[in-house]
Structures are given as C-alpha cells and as structure tokens.
Scaffold this active site. Structure first.
Site, short mmCIF file in Angstrom:
data_model
loop_
_atom_site.label_atom_id
_atom_site.label_comp_id
_atom_site.label_asym_id
_atom_site.label_seq_id
_atom_site.Cartn_x
_atom_site.Cartn_y
_atom_site.Cartn_z
N GLU A 92 -2.94 73.63 40.28
CA GLU A 92 -3.58 73.10 41.48
C GLU A 92 -4.31 71.78 41.25
O GLU A 92 -4.65 71.08 42.20
CB GLU A 92 -4.56 74.14 42.05
CG GLU A 92 -3.86 75.35 42.65
CD GLU A 92 -4.84 76.37 43.21
OE1 GLU A 92 -6.01 76.37 42.76
OE2 GLU A 92 -4.44 77.15 44.08
N GLU A 126 2.73 90.32 25.55
CA GLU A 126 1.33 90.08 25.18
C GLU A 126 0.97 90.65 23.82
O GLU A 126 -0.10 90.37 23.29
CB GLU A 126 0.40 90.64 26.24
CG GLU A 126 0.37 92.16 26.30
CD GLU A 126 -0.66 92.65 27.32
OE1 GLU A 126 -1.57 93.39 26.91
OE2 GLU A 126 -0.54 92.30 28.51
#
Length: 269
Positions: free
Chosen positions: A82, A113
């Site tokens: 963003e 992960e």
C-alpha cells in the site's frame, strides 16, 4: 517449538460460542477488540525505539523488510504493497515476504512456516545490506521461518525487530528491537488472525506511516506524493490543489494531470 503458557493459545474468556446469538457474538468480539489499542499503547516505547533506529538507515538508502507466515505474512505484504500508491515511493523501499511465496497470500502452503532456513534464503535474494531492516511478524513468537530470517539478518549486520503477541519468545530474543503487544487470549481460542492480527496491523500502520512522514512523503497532513492511479485519487489531489491555491476545480485538475502529482503543482506554484 514448544513454549509453556503461550498466551495466544490460552482458552478464550468465552465459552459455548455456538449457543450465542449474533448480537452476543458481535458484542463480545468487539469487547475483545477494545483491548487491542490498550495493548499497542503499552508497547509504544518499543515501537518508538524501533522506528527511530530505522529512520537514519532509510535516509541512507536502506530498505525495510517484513517477514511473516500466514496471517502475519499477509499483513506485512499488505502494508508494504500500500505504500507506493499512498506515498509515491518505489516498490523496493518496503518489501513484504511471506512463507510459501505469493501463492501463500491466497492459499495455505503446507509446512512453509516450519522451514527455518528458507526465511533467510528469501531475504538473501534481495542482496540485503547493513542499512536494511528486517521486522519479523509472528503472533506466537515461535515461527521457524521468521525466527530463522531475523536471526541470520542480525548476524549479517542488519537492523532487526519483531512484532509478537507473547512475552519472552524466541523471536524477541533473536532481534535487537522486539515489540510485544500482549492482547490476551483470542475470542476463538488460538485464532490469532483476530486480536493479534489487529494489533499487528495497527503497529505496521504506525511504523510505516511514521517513517513515510519522516521521509518527507507528507506535507501538512496530506499525501501529496500519492500516485494518481484512479479517479478517486485524482479527485482527492485536485481538491488539495484547489484548496491550497484558491483556484477552480477545473484549473486544479488540469494542473494536477499536467504535473503528475500534488507536490509537483504546489512546489512549482
């Protein structure tokens, strides 16, 4: 990796959720969310210390990396993605990495992960330097991918920080600037996409927005360097210019489109 009494895994303060009405569920979720801002406020000294350490490095050309898995990784990628349209910065100023790569933004990638070595491998592909910063995001504080990334980054001379929802975790001990937002047990036991995720988003907003302001990407209170990527942003920029210069909307829009940015108009008035 086992940690005793992990707060993010403790039982919810509420039970028999399936027996609650919609109104009760919404109310209690909101009650729990109200605790998040307080937890973030308590972590303010930690957040400030990290931001103040990052700023001179970014002013020397350093980059900021977010590293996470699952919800934590997605929030890091979201914040990073963003910043270019909002503040008109290059896409490589702030970079979000998620365990499992871009596929993991929409789909769970099995065991991604749990590979401790992969975090640093993903970072190393960007040829990091000592002016770069790595912030590991892990609600549990135990995610191997994230811990491996920040631990190696620190050993290679990078500035390191983390955002976690548990105290005294392996990730906190692996970084120079830990941020601990202790939001308490989740409404749905163990669902760290809820309060922990909200706290992470709040902290990321604070870090990146403060840095962008300090890097000169805001004037007054306005995003004068935002990219004009849609009609809404063109309208916003036009109104900024109209108000600042006291000219008609049409003239402001013409100047904005000609200059390509709000500051391009205001700094050449």
């Amino acid at each position: 990796m086992k940690i005793e009494n992990k707060i993010t895994e403790q039982p919810s303060r509420y039970d028999h959720l399936e027996q609650m009405s919609v109104a009760e569920l919404l109310l209690h979720i909101n009650d729990e969310d109200m605790l998040v801002a307080e937890a973030v406020r308590k972590a303010m000294p930690q957040i400030q210390a990290l931001v103040e350490a990052i700023e001179p490095r970014m002013k020397r050309g350093g980059r900021l990396f977010y590293v996470g898995a699952g919800t934590s990784g997605r929030l890091g990628v979201l914040d990073a993605s963003e910043l270019p349209p909002t503040f008109g910065v290059p896409e490589d100023w702030v970079i979000g990495l998620i365990a499992g790569g871009d596929k993991a933004l929409r789909h769970a990638v099995e065991n991604a992960e749990d590979i401790a070595e992969q975090g640093w491998k993903d970072l190393a592909s960007f040829q990091p330097t000592a002016d770069d910063t790595v912030i590991g995001i892990a609600a549990s504080g135990t995610t191997p991918y994230v811990i491996g990334a920040v631990r190696e980054a620190r050993q290679h001379g990078l500035l390191t920080g983390c955002i976690t929802s548990n105290p005294e975790t392996p990730i906190a001990s692996a970084v120079a600037f830990p941020i601990e937002t202790i939001v308490g047990p989740e409404f749905v036991t163990g669902s760290s996409r809820m309060k922990s995720g909200t706290a992470q988003k709040m902290v990321l907003n604070m870090i990146s927005t403060t840095l962008m302001i300090r890097m000169g990407r805001v004037e007054g209170n306005r995003m004068v360097k935002m990219q004009l990527t849609n009609a809404k942003l063109v309208d916003r920029g036009t109104r900024m210019i109209q108000e600042s210069l006291g000219i008609s909307y049409e003239e402001a829009e013409r100047r904005l489109l000609e200059a390509g940015s709000v500051d391009g108009v205001l700094n050449n008035k």
